[in-house]
Design a protein around this motif. Structure first.
Motif, PDB file in Angstrom:
ATOM      1  N   GLU A   1      -4.228   5.171  -7.368  1.00 45.87           N
ATOM      2  CA  GLU A   1      -4.516   5.154  -5.935  1.00 45.87           C
ATOM      3  C   GLU A   1      -5.075   3.803  -5.509  1.00 45.87           C
ATOM      4  O   GLU A   1      -5.774   3.138  -6.278  1.00 45.87           O
ATOM      5  CB  GLU A   1      -5.543   6.234  -5.573  1.00 45.87           C
TER       6      GLU A   1
ATOM      7  N   PHE B   1       4.219  11.488  -6.532  1.00 49.93           N
ATOM      8  CA  PHE B   1       3.213  11.554  -5.463  1.00 49.93           C
ATOM      9  C   PHE B   1       2.031  12.401  -5.917  1.00 49.93           C
ATOM     10  O   PHE B   1       2.143  13.249  -6.806  1.00 49.93           O
ATOM     11  CB  PHE B   1       3.817  12.127  -4.175  1.00 49.93           C
ATOM     12  N   SER B   2       0.898  12.149  -5.290  1.00 46.22           N
ATOM     13  CA  SER B   2      -0.346  12.840  -5.643  1.00 46.22           C
ATOM     14  C   SER B   2      -0.363  14.257  -5.104  1.00 46.22           C
ATOM     15  O   SER B   2       0.230  14.558  -4.061  1.00 46.22           O
ATOM     16  CB  SER B   2      -1.555  12.070  -5.097  1.00 46.22           C
TER      17      SER B   2
ATOM     18  N   SER C   1       0.832  -1.208   0.000  1.00 46.92           N
ATOM     19  CA  SER C   1       0.000   0.000   0.000  1.00 46.92           C
ATOM     20  C   SER C   1       0.861   1.251   0.000  1.00 46.92           C
ATOM     21  O   SER C   1       0.588   2.209  -0.735  1.00 46.92           O
ATOM     22  CB  SER C   1      -0.920  -0.007   1.229  1.00 46.92           C
TER      23      SER C   1
ATOM     24  N   SER D   1       2.066  16.178   1.038  1.00 43.59           N
ATOM     25  CA  SER D   1       2.225  15.220  -0.064  1.00 43.59           C
ATOM     26  C   SER D   1       3.692  14.905  -0.314  1.00 43.59           C
ATOM     27  O   SER D   1       4.080  13.738  -0.393  1.00 43.59           O
ATOM     28  CB  SER D   1       1.584  15.771  -1.339  1.00 43.59           C
TER      29      SER D   1
ATOM     30  N   GLY E   1       1.774   4.256  -3.148  1.00 43.58           N
ATOM     31  CA  GLY E   1       1.694   5.699  -2.977  1.00 43.58           C
ATOM     32  C   GLY E   1       2.820   6.462  -3.636  1.00 43.58           C
ATOM     33  O   GLY E   1       2.755   7.688  -3.753  1.00 43.58           O
TER      34      GLY E   1
END
Length: 323
Positions: free
Chosen positions: A75, A236-237, A64, A246, A68
């Motif tokens: 996602e 990264f988002s 998980s 973030s 990321g």
């Protein structure tokens, strides 16, 4: 010698008692052995089941976390665990959020056993269909286009620019587009230009050797350019509510995985080494070089980037209906 002359006479009753005692002893030993075996097997099963659950918890947590940082605008959305007598299966669903609309992006499935093993049993990748002499073969996954990136220091035979497609896509659609930059920029510089439509940052995690190898590979006319597909990109988002978090979270994941990251440990160590130029600079948000982004929105929202000078290449990604 006849029975009258035998020194000892046989006691058949005593012999029967001895035989019965032996049988009871054997049965008792068998039962005790059976009970001990059951206890040992149950104990081993309990230990194996406990180890399996601990391993599953650790690995799914690491998977998980790694989701990321690897995969452009991908996602994780929940997980499902299925248990059997000697194994357990963990399924993780993935999505892309395009203009606020979640698009299913496959799932990862991993099986764990009480013997301490684990293996990935489904992880489909993108695929394309075409001929070797085609100018371009777009890649697809889950029926949608897969974005491609172009590193600013790598020379390509051809750099695609799909921004022209925005003029022919219905404005009731929302689309995903990957922009590759002509150089590395700071997070602040990127936000200033793309903030309204920003979804994901592509971080420069390349070493000088990787760049040189890609340049040498791209010189070979017998092979297609070594572009970076979205599945291979690290970043990264964009978090509208916590922009600073973030980048810090991206760094925290890398540091954590470097310390105890199982299958991802070597990759995390390599990425940190490349970002920090082998420790010459600190691993901090302000030192991250952003070399591309994912933007999403209606075609009319993205057309405004048609003349943006920092964009070197643009590739279309997933599209879906807005409503």
């Amino acid at each position: 010698m006849n029975k009258e002359n035998e020194f000892f006479s046989k006691d058949f009753e005593f012999e029967d008692l001895v035989k019965k005692a032996k049988r009871r002893s054997i049965i008792k030993m068998v039962l005790i052995s059976l009970v001990i075996s059951v206890i040992v097997l149950f104990g081993l099963y309990f230990i194996g089941d406990t180890v399996m659950k601990m391993k599953m918890e650790k690995e799914t947590d690491l998977d998980s976390a790694w989701n990321g940082v690897m995969g452009a605008n991908i996602e994780k959305r929940g997980g499902i665990f299925n248990y059997s007598l000697t194994s357990a299966t963990a399924k993780t669903k993935l999505v892309k959020v395009v203009g606020g609309v979640p698009i299913p992006w496959g799932e990862q499935e991993k099986v764990f056993t009480i013997f301490g093993s684990s293996r990935l049993i489904s992880n489909n990748g993108p695929s394309g269909l075409g001929y070797s002499d085609d100018e371009r073969i777009p890649m697809y996954y889950e029926g949608e286009r897969v974005v491609e990136f172009f590193h600013p220091q790598v020379n390509y035979k051809q750099i695609f620019d799909d921004r022209k497609l925005l003029n022919v896509i219905d404005d009731n659609k929302v689309v995903e587009m990957a922009f590759s930059f002509d150089d590395g920029y700071s997070i602040e510089e990127v936000n200033e230009v793309f903030k309204e439509q920003l979804a994901w940052y592509w971080v420069d995690t390349f070493s000088k050797d990787q760049i040189e190898n890609d340049n040498n590979f791209n010189k070979d006319k017998n092979f297609r350019d070594a572009t970076i597909h979205g599945f291979q990109a690290y970043g990264f988002s964009y978090n509208r509510n916590a922009e600073t978090y973030s980048a810090s979270n991206f760094i925290s994941i890398l540091e954590r995985v470097k310390e105890d990251g199982g299958d991802y440990q070597e990759d995390a160590d390599r990425i940190i080494t490349n970002i920090t130029n082998q420790g010459e600079i600190k691993l901090e948000p302000q030192n991250l070089k952003i070399i591309g982004v994912i933007v999403t929105g209606k075609p009319s929202d993205l057309i405004k980037f048609s003349d943006e000078s920092m964009i070197r290449g643009a590739t279309l990604g997933a599209t879906t209906d807005q409503y």
